[in-house]
Design a protein around this motif. Sequence first.
Motif, PDB file in Angstrom:
ATOM      1  N   CYS A 309      39.948  18.274  75.985  1.00 22.30           N
ATOM      2  CA  CYS A 309      40.736  19.515  75.893  1.00 22.30           C
ATOM      3  C   CYS A 309      40.177  20.643  76.754  1.00 22.30           C
ATOM      4  O   CYS A 309      40.635  21.778  76.645  1.00 22.30           O
ATOM      5  CB  CYS A 309      40.830  19.967  74.437  1.00 22.30           C
ATOM      6  N   TRP A 310      39.176  20.335  77.607  1.00 23.35           N
ATOM      7  CA  TRP A 310      38.622  21.352  78.486  1.00 23.35           C
ATOM      8  C   TRP A 310      38.797  20.919  79.941  1.00 23.35           C
ATOM      9  O   TRP A 310      38.211  19.940  80.377  1.00 23.35           O
ATOM     10  CB  TRP A 310      37.142  21.596  78.193  1.00 23.35           C
ATOM     11  N   LEU A 311      39.620  21.655  80.667  1.00 24.56           N
ATOM     12  CA  LEU A 311      39.875  21.380  82.073  1.00 24.56           C
ATOM     13  C   LEU A 311      38.813  22.063  82.921  1.00 24.56           C
ATOM     14  O   LEU A 311      38.649  23.294  82.843  1.00 24.56           O
ATOM     15  CB  LEU A 311      41.265  21.900  82.462  1.00 24.56           C
ATOM     16  N   ILE A 312      38.078  21.302  83.727  1.00 27.29           N
ATOM     17  CA  ILE A 312      37.053  21.923  84.564  1.00 27.29           C
ATOM     18  C   ILE A 312      37.729  22.783  85.632  1.00 27.29           C
ATOM     19  O   ILE A 312      38.762  22.428  86.178  1.00 27.29           O
ATOM     20  CB  ILE A 312      36.116  20.870  85.203  1.00 27.29           C
ATOM     21  N   ARG A 313      37.110  23.947  85.924  1.00 27.22           N
ATOM     22  CA  ARG A 313      37.706  24.903  86.843  1.00 27.22           C
ATOM     23  C   ARG A 313      37.182  24.700  88.266  1.00 27.22           C
ATOM     24  O   ARG A 313      36.732  25.629  88.923  1.00 27.22           O
ATOM     25  CB  ARG A 313      37.428  26.326  86.368  1.00 27.22           C
ATOM     26  N   SER A 314      37.288  23.465  88.733  1.00 24.60           N
ATOM     27  CA  SER A 314      36.875  23.184  90.111  1.00 24.60           C
ATOM     28  C   SER A 314      37.907  23.672  91.119  1.00 24.60           C
ATOM     29  O   SER A 314      37.734  23.494  92.328  1.00 24.60           O
ATOM     30  CB  SER A 314      36.611  21.688  90.289  1.00 24.60           C
ATOM     31  N   ASP A 315      38.983  24.272  90.629  1.00 28.28           N
ATOM     32  CA  ASP A 315      39.965  24.890  91.518  1.00 28.28           C
ATOM     33  C   ASP A 315      39.469  26.235  92.034  1.00 28.28           C
ATOM     34  O   ASP A 315      40.008  26.770  93.010  1.00 28.28           O
ATOM     35  CB  ASP A 315      41.299  25.070  90.792  1.00 28.28           C
ATOM     36  N   LYS A 316      38.434  26.787  91.398  1.00 23.92           N
ATOM     37  CA  LYS A 316      37.917  28.085  91.800  1.00 23.92           C
ATOM     38  C   LYS A 316      37.177  27.991  93.136  1.00 23.92           C
ATOM     39  O   LYS A 316      36.632  26.941  93.495  1.00 23.92           O
ATOM     40  CB  LYS A 316      36.967  28.619  90.743  1.00 23.92           C
ATOM     41  N   ALA A 317      37.123  29.132  93.847  1.00 25.89           N
ATOM     42  CA  ALA A 317      36.451  29.160  95.151  1.00 25.89           C
ATOM     43  C   ALA A 317      34.948  28.976  95.003  1.00 25.89           C
ATOM     44  O   ALA A 317      34.289  28.371  95.855  1.00 25.89           O
ATOM     45  CB  ALA A 317      36.758  30.477  95.867  1.00 25.89           C
ATOM     46  N   LYS A 318      34.381  29.504  93.904  1.00 27.25           N
ATOM     47  CA  LYS A 318      32.933  29.429  93.704  1.00 27.25           C
ATOM     48  C   LYS A 318      32.637  28.714  92.396  1.00 27.25           C
ATOM     49  O   LYS A 318      33.247  29.005  91.368  1.00 27.25           O
ATOM     50  CB  LYS A 318      32.336  30.839  93.680  1.00 27.25           C
ATOM     51  N   TRP A 319      31.682  27.773  92.463  1.00 28.39           N
ATOM     52  CA  TRP A 319      31.302  27.006  91.284  1.00 28.39           C
ATOM     53  C   TRP A 319      29.930  27.457  90.790  1.00 28.39           C
ATOM     54  O   TRP A 319      29.028  27.743  91.588  1.00 28.39           O
ATOM     55  CB  TRP A 319      31.240  25.507  91.601  1.00 28.39           C
ATOM     56  N   SER A 320      29.784  27.469  89.479  1.00 27.66           N
ATOM     57  CA  SER A 320      28.474  27.777  88.893  1.00 27.66           C
ATOM     58  C   SER A 320      27.518  26.616  89.145  1.00 27.66           C
ATOM     59  O   SER A 320      27.960  25.484  89.425  1.00 27.66           O
ATOM     60  CB  SER A 320      28.619  28.010  87.389  1.00 27.66           C
ATOM     61  N   PRO A 321      26.214  26.849  89.048  1.00 23.92           N
ATOM     62  CA  PRO A 321      25.253  25.742  89.194  1.00 23.92           C
ATOM     63  C   PRO A 321      25.529  24.617  88.198  1.00 23.92           C
ATOM     64  O   PRO A 321      25.368  23.432  88.534  1.00 23.92           O
ATOM     65  CB  PRO A 321      23.908  26.409  88.940  1.00 23.92           C
ATOM     66  N   GLU A 322      25.936  24.965  86.972  1.00 23.55           N
ATOM     67  CA  GLU A 322      26.208  23.946  85.953  1.00 23.55           C
ATOM     68  C   GLU A 322      27.410  23.087  86.331  1.00 23.55           C
ATOM     69  O   GLU A 322      27.376  21.861  86.181  1.00 23.55           O
ATOM     70  CB  GLU A 322      26.438  24.618  84.592  1.00 23.55           C
ATOM     71  N   LEU A 323      28.468  23.737  86.823  1.00 21.62           N
ATOM     72  CA  LEU A 323      29.649  22.970  87.213  1.00 21.62           C
ATOM     73  C   LEU A 323      29.340  22.108  88.443  1.00 21.62           C
ATOM     74  O   LEU A 323      29.780  20.952  88.527  1.00 21.62           O
ATOM     75  CB  LEU A 323      30.825  23.904  87.503  1.00 21.62           C
ATOM     76  N   SER A 324      28.580  22.630  89.361  1.00 19.30           N
ATOM     77  CA  SER A 324      28.191  21.848  90.539  1.00 19.30           C
ATOM     78  C   SER A 324      27.385  20.626  90.126  1.00 19.30           C
ATOM     79  O   SER A 324      27.561  19.528  90.679  1.00 19.30           O
ATOM     80  CB  SER A 324      27.370  22.713  91.498  1.00 19.30           C
ATOM     81  N   ALA A 325      26.509  20.797  89.134  1.00 11.92           N
ATOM     82  CA  ALA A 325      25.701  19.676  88.648  1.00 11.92           C
ATOM     83  C   ALA A 325      26.584  18.628  87.982  1.00 11.92           C
ATOM     84  O   ALA A 325      26.361  17.420  88.148  1.00 11.92           O
ATOM     85  CB  ALA A 325      24.641  20.180  87.674  1.00 11.92           C
ATOM     86  N   TYR A 326      27.576  19.111  87.221  1.00 16.51           N
ATOM     87  CA  TYR A 326      28.492  18.144  86.586  1.00 16.51           C
ATOM     88  C   TYR A 326      29.249  17.342  87.646  1.00 16.51           C
ATOM     89  O   TYR A 326      29.348  16.114  87.562  1.00 16.51           O
ATOM     90  CB  TYR A 326      29.492  18.839  85.668  1.00 16.51           C
ATOM     91  N   LEU A 327      29.785  18.020  88.642  1.00 18.48           N
ATOM     92  CA  LEU A 327      30.551  17.330  89.687  1.00 18.48           C
ATOM     93  C   LEU A 327      29.680  16.337  90.439  1.00 18.48           C
ATOM     94  O   LEU A 327      30.145  15.247  90.821  1.00 18.48           O
ATOM     95  CB  LEU A 327      31.160  18.354  90.644  1.00 18.48           C
ATOM     96  N   ALA A 328      28.413  16.669  90.638  1.00 19.37           N
ATOM     97  CA  ALA A 328      27.503  15.737  91.296  1.00 19.37           C
ATOM     98  C   ALA A 328      27.282  14.499  90.431  1.00 19.37           C
ATOM     99  O   ALA A 328      27.097  13.384  90.951  1.00 19.37           O
ATOM    100  CB  ALA A 328      26.174  16.423  91.579  1.00 19.37           C
ATOM    101  N   SER A 329      27.315  14.679  89.093  1.00 17.54           N
ATOM    102  CA  SER A 329      27.094  13.551  88.180  1.00 17.54           C
ATOM    103  C   SER A 329      28.249  12.556  88.191  1.00 17.54           C
ATOM    104  O   SER A 329      28.088  11.419  87.738  1.00 17.54           O
ATOM    105  CB  SER A 329      26.881  14.066  86.756  1.00 17.54           C
ATOM    106  N   VAL A 330      29.402  12.972  88.708  1.00 17.11           N
ATOM    107  CA  VAL A 330      30.573  12.089  88.770  1.00 17.11           C
ATOM    108  C   VAL A 330      30.322  10.917  89.713  1.00 17.11           C
ATOM    109  O   VAL A 330      30.871   9.828  89.547  1.00 17.11           O
ATOM    110  CB  VAL A 330      31.826  12.886  89.207  1.00 17.11           C
ATOM    111  N   GLY A 331      29.433  11.141  90.693  1.00 19.39           N
ATOM    112  CA  GLY A 331      29.126  10.081  91.652  1.00 19.39           C
ATOM    113  C   GLY A 331      30.334   9.736  92.511  1.00 19.39           C
ATOM    114  O   GLY A 331      30.999  10.616  93.058  1.00 19.39           O
TER     115      GLY A 331
END
Length: 435
Positions: A309-331
């Motif tokens: 029920c939580w949509l990640i906000r990777s549509d934003k121009a700038k990502w937080s360090p936490e969101l960047s870390a999550y996206l990196a974990s996607v592999g």
Amino acid sequence: MKPEHLQRCQVATPPDVVDLLWDLALAERKGASFPSVLDLGAGDARFARSGKARFGRYVGVEQDSHKITQVGLPQSAQVVQGDAMAWRGAMSSLCIGNPPFIKSAHLDPHWRTAVLDRLEHESGTRLKDTANVFVLFMLQALLRTHDDGLVVQLVPYEWVTRPSAAEFRAYLHEKRWDVQVYRFDADIFPRVLTTASVVIIDKHGTKGRWSFGEIGRNGAVRIFASPSGTTKSVLPYADRDGNVHALRGLSPGGQDIFVLTEQQRLHFGLKKQRDVAPCVTSLRRLAKDTDVLDAETFRRDFVQAGARCWLIRSDKAKWSPELSAYLASVGTRWQRYSTCTNRSQWARYVSHPAPALLVSSGFVGKAPKVVVNEIGAVAVGSVYAVLTQRSKPKLAKLASRLRAYDFSRRLVHHSNNLRKIEVRQLNAVLQRVGD
């Protein structure tokens, strides 16, 4: 076609249904044997092995070599390995079979374009890029049969109204061939979420008569006045209205990547609003009498229930360090989704506005679930978004009118008791009840 999609979409036809299709084909020709039979996407050639089969010569075309066997075939039958859409053998008096069901998004784009080009060259009709592959197979079947030939195919019932098959239906009307479409009254493919039907296209017919009905596995047919199965016509498709209109749910490219549970959100340290936004991928968990999606309902039925029920906000121009870390974990998991591979940055999707109403695209009963979107959740996947600037009282009134509208009598069956409304059909209803 991609081998993995081909294998996943091919479902063996039950022997009694094979026999039934032969009974229907033979009835069209008053029991006379067919001189030549073609089976596109033949699998193990069970249409040649049927005890009801009557033919002088049978040719099956099958791409998957693992399915092909000549063992047990009549002497006058053979199976050829190859792409059924590229088949250019002798013309046949009957084309019978169960073509694969593959959505256009799962087709190799180069293969699809080449096939559409060939079909257009031969038929003069350009099918949509969004047409399911079984529609392509039906047109190929017509092109590979004699002028007085017969086509009998086992396909999903949805093609009788879907816009993606509009050009194919127009082609049939132009040719004035007789068409019969009978949906099955039971699930003959239990693990496939679609209503199966038998399509009989008689090229010998010249009056352009269309018949719709329901058929049992015993061959008994009940004729309908409309494809909907009722006396009501099927809902039309309407374009957007500036005052109020519906949008499909957001498809960012894999809900397992872009939509997280509360536990996942906390694990990766993602913050609400900054890194994630509330979203809804299904309304099934809501009680029937739920009219409003408020903060408490969202917390109880989605967050605490462990739903995505939580949509990640990777549509934003700038990502937080936490969101960047999550996206990196996607592999490399994102590479499984064409939506991601077609973007310059795989994770940066185009956002949708939070809608005023959330509407389920699939439903059982008279109407889909409709809730006022008080918390501003994003509609994702199978949930439609209704956009409007109406005041709260008028919005509640619109939602009530949608719940009271009898959608079921004006839609074709999707699967068993399940109905599914298309977004442009919802637009047509909104324009009818939204004044």
